[in-house]
Design an enzyme around this catalytic site. Structure first.
Site, PDB file in Angstrom:
ATOM      1  N   ILE A 442      47.089  35.276  34.365  1.00 11.18           N
ATOM      2  CA  ILE A 442      47.748  36.579  34.233  1.00 11.18           C
ATOM      3  C   ILE A 442      47.044  37.654  35.067  1.00 11.18           C
ATOM      4  O   ILE A 442      47.285  38.839  34.870  1.00 11.18           O
ATOM      5  CB  ILE A 442      47.868  37.026  32.754  1.00 11.18           C
ATOM      6  CG1 ILE A 442      46.511  36.969  32.044  1.00 11.18           C
ATOM      7  CG2 ILE A 442      48.888  36.195  32.016  1.00 11.18           C
ATOM      8  CD1 ILE A 442      46.542  37.594  30.640  1.00 11.18           C
ATOM      9  N   THR A 443      46.182  37.257  35.996  1.00 11.93           N
ATOM     10  CA  THR A 443      45.614  38.257  36.904  1.00 11.93           C
ATOM     11  C   THR A 443      46.630  38.522  38.015  1.00 11.93           C
ATOM     12  O   THR A 443      47.503  37.701  38.287  1.00 11.93           O
ATOM     13  CB  THR A 443      44.301  37.777  37.565  1.00 11.93           C
ATOM     14  OG1 THR A 443      44.597  36.669  38.417  1.00 11.93           O
ATOM     15  CG2 THR A 443      43.272  37.383  36.528  1.00 11.93           C
ATOM     16  N   CYS A 444      46.473  39.674  38.666  1.00 17.40           N
ATOM     17  CA  CYS A 444      47.384  39.999  39.781  1.00 17.40           C
ATOM     18  C   CYS A 444      46.785  39.416  41.051  1.00 17.40           C
ATOM     19  O   CYS A 444      46.415  40.162  41.956  1.00 17.40           O
ATOM     20  CB  CYS A 444      47.511  41.498  39.946  1.00 17.40           C
ATOM     21  SG  CYS A 444      47.834  42.326  38.427  1.00 17.40           S
ATOM     22  N   ASP A 445      46.606  38.130  41.121  1.00 14.86           N
ATOM     23  CA  ASP A 445      45.909  37.552  42.265  1.00 14.86           C
ATOM     24  C   ASP A 445      46.506  36.193  42.577  1.00 14.86           C
ATOM     25  O   ASP A 445      46.641  35.357  41.682  1.00 14.86           O
ATOM     26  CB  ASP A 445      44.416  37.399  41.915  1.00 14.86           C
ATOM     27  CG  ASP A 445      43.577  37.203  43.146  1.00 14.86           C
ATOM     28  OD1 ASP A 445      43.863  36.259  43.898  1.00 14.86           O
ATOM     29  OD2 ASP A 445      42.651  37.999  43.358  1.00 14.86           O
ATOM     30  N   ASN A 491      40.535  42.198  37.239  1.00 19.28           N
ATOM     31  CA  ASN A 491      41.533  42.884  36.405  1.00 19.28           C
ATOM     32  C   ASN A 491      40.967  43.325  35.041  1.00 19.28           C
ATOM     33  O   ASN A 491      41.716  43.628  34.111  1.00 19.28           O
ATOM     34  CB  ASN A 491      42.742  41.995  36.100  1.00 19.28           C
ATOM     35  CG  ASN A 491      43.854  42.119  37.107  1.00 19.28           C
ATOM     36  OD1 ASN A 491      44.554  41.158  37.367  1.00 19.28           O
ATOM     37  ND2 ASN A 491      44.038  43.289  37.693  1.00 19.28           N
TER      38      ASN A 491
END
Ligand SMILES: Cc1ncc(COP(=O)(O)O)c(C=O)c1O
Length: 577
Positions: A442-445, A491
């Site tokens: 769920i990280t923006c990566d 994050n």
């Protein structure tokens, strides 16, 4: 006990219904720790060395240490010292904070247990290690560099405490692969044999040769074969014998063979990659004992105490990371026909050709050429994979399972060095898994995705999500070493809840949860970024909310946000369609 079983799914259910000491509900992700397994690993290592010593007529003993860097958690280090008490098991530290942990934990160890002080050291580190000796701990300062000796002498004079020192040898024996990259003659740590002898002569001139009592080496983690274990121990034993025979270091007592005892992540027992080793504990112990025994007998030197700093092999098995699925979404299917894919590959390939002429153009050209090859190579590989699926008619969709996980925080070795861990569902194991899934965090990566698994597969067999079965959980196994220490907080996601589980008396799968702690809350993670959470965030939000007359609504939400873990909480995963 061998054969004893605990149902992991029941443990998860019970853990989620547990509240912590400060009355908070346990949240996912979580680590389940099984201290019984830790104890078993420790006993097995000691049994392996005891058997090797007894079977070969080795005239000294094994006395090991746990390298704190592998898992610095209080419960793990304290358990190690406690389980190892009767074996005089000690600790290894590689920095000042680790030394402080080791000093405090070893006050509960058998007197004489080693406190091996490794790593680069300044005067503060060395003074602290000397003070540990003054406290009655068996601290041994292992010199990484010749210069450290001057600091030891200076601090010893200043504090009036005599040190016991060891020297880290830089061996010529190397291991292949990722973990061997800082070893060998040009390695980052330790001294070559000639330098070690110079240090011994320097000590002799000062009449302090009796300080020198230990020789240490560490050729890297995950030593793949017993042949390398044997060669490294034999090479180091040769240096040990020279110190005793040629340089008069008669007080030498210990050969510390460092870490490197590997584990078989992929189950192949091949030693062909960084994921596997071709031996077990018994063969490892017997290789070291045999190599040292033969070298010492040849040179007429008494057998030293054998120490190892085995970390990964002690800590990996005892904990598993439990991840919760949030949704499962099919990856979009590729629209291109086989012909279109082929023509794209050909196009990329033809674009490579003229560049080969440029390789003589110097370093910069070579580098840019290599970069191009890499980039186009990866693209061609992806296209070729799609083409092969088209041709073989393998059209089963792949599902992206979004998991309540940050790869950077929980399985950082997957992200950083492509380490693979065994992973499997721990829910609905009485049902055949019918989907193929990758794990997306769920990280923006874009790096936050696991699409490579033990055995080379790019997907895991998983079940379609269905709320009627409750949550769907996966376990990342063999994950008790290094992951927590290497974790980073991308994050501002951070560590998991930690749940300690012990087998209960009576067997039959009975267990008890002996403790459950929440992972770092948002407040704790934010404060690591130098915010004073109350002053910089709480009061500022309060002031604005009051001005807008919404504080009554904002206050409980802010408090809940700050006092819970950053991961998704009590999320209901939708049914997979
Ligand atoms: C000096 C030293 N000792 C021990 C270890 C532990 O190694 P392992 O976990 O492979 O046993 C390490 C890890 O890199 C190390 O650097």
């Amino acid at each position: 006990m061998p054969g004893q079983e605990i149902d992991v799914h029941s443990v998860i259910m019970k853990a989620l219904a547990t509240t912590t000491n400060d009355n908070k509900k346990v949240q996912c992700p979580m680590i389940l720790r099984f201290p019984d397994v830790l104890e078993d690993r420790l006993n097995s290592l000691h049994a392996a060395f005891r058997a090797a010593v007894d079977n070969s007529g080795y005239k000294s003993r094994y006395q090991g240490v746990f390298p704190v860097k592998v898992n610095q958690n209080k419960a793990v280090v304290q358990d190690m010292v406690n389980f190892g008490y009767s074996k005089s098991y000690g600790l290894e530290a590689g920095s000042k904070p680790e030394l402080l942990i080791a000093m405090s934990c070893l006050t509960k160890a058998q007197p004489g247990a080693y406190l091996i002080c490794n790593g680069y050291k300044d005067a503060d580190y060395i003074a602290l290690a000397l003070s540990a000796r003054a406290m009655g701990l068996n601290a041994i300062i292992v010199l990484e560099m010749e210069e450290e000796l001057d600091i030891v002498i200076e601090q010893s004079n200043k504090l009036g405490i005599e040190p016991v020192i060891g020297i880290r040898a830089k061996l010529l024996t190397k291991i292949p692969g990722h973990f061997g990259s800082t070893a060998g003659k040009d390695g980052k740590f330790g001294m070559l044999a000639e330098k070690i002898y110079e240090v011994a002569e320097k000590l002799k001139k000062m009449d302090k040769l009796y300080w020198l009592q230990l020789l240490h080496f560490h050729v890297g983690s995950m030593i793949p074969t017993t042949e390398i274990v044997y060669n490294a121990a034999s090479e180091a034993a040769g240096i040990y014998c020279n110190l005793v025979n040629e340089h008069g270091a008669k007080k030498m007592t210990t050969l510390d063979c460092g870490g490197g005892l590997g584990i078989d992540y992929d189950g192949t027992r091949s030693g062909n990659s960084d994921m596997s080793v071709a031996y077990g504990l018994e063969q490892y112990a017997s290789s070291i004992v045999q190599a040292v025994r033969l070298k010492c007998e040849y040179n007429g030197v008494p057998h030293p105490v054998l120490c190892t700093e085995s970390g990964r092999a002690m800590a990996s098995h005892h904990s598993m990371i439990i991840l919760e699925a949030l949704s499962a979404i099919p990856e979009p299917q590729d629209e291109d026909t086989a012909e279109q894919l082929l023509s794209k590959i050909q196009d990329l390939h033809s674009r490579q050709q003229p560049r080969t002429a440029a390789v003589n153009g110097g370093d910069a050209d070579m580098c840019s050429h290599a970069e191009d090859l890499k980039k186009h190579g990866i693209e061609m590989y992806k296209l070729a994979k799609k083409l092969s699926k088209r041709v073989t008619g393998d059209t089963q969709p792949i599902y992206n399972y979004h998991m309540n996980l940050s790869i950077f925080s929980l399985v950082s070795d997957f992200w950083s060095i492509k380490q693979l861990f065994p992973m499997m569902p721990v829910s609905r194991l009485n049902e055949k898994p019918t989907l193929r899934g990758t794990l997306v965090d769920i990280t923006c990566d874009s790096d936050g995705k696991i699409e490579k698994f033990i055995g080379g597969g790019e997907t895991l067999p998983l079940h379609p999500l269905d709320p009627k079965h409750g949550g769907y959980y996966l376990a990342v196994l063999l994950s008790g070493a290094y992951q927590e220490a290497l974790a980073c907080k991308h994050n501002l996601f951070s560590g998991p809840s930690i749940v300690r589980v012990k087998a209960a008396k009576g067997g039959n799968g009975a267990f008890e949860i002996v403790s459950a702690d929440l992972g770092p809350t948002s407040e704790e993670v934010i404060s690591t970024m130098r915010y004073d959470v109350m002053k910089d965030i709480g009061s500022v939000i309060e002031e604005r909310a009051k001005k807008n007359d919404v504080w009554a609504m904002v206050e409980p939400l802010m408090t809940n946000g700050l006092t819970t873990m950053p991961y998704l909480n009590e999320y209901k995963a939708p049914k997979t369609t």
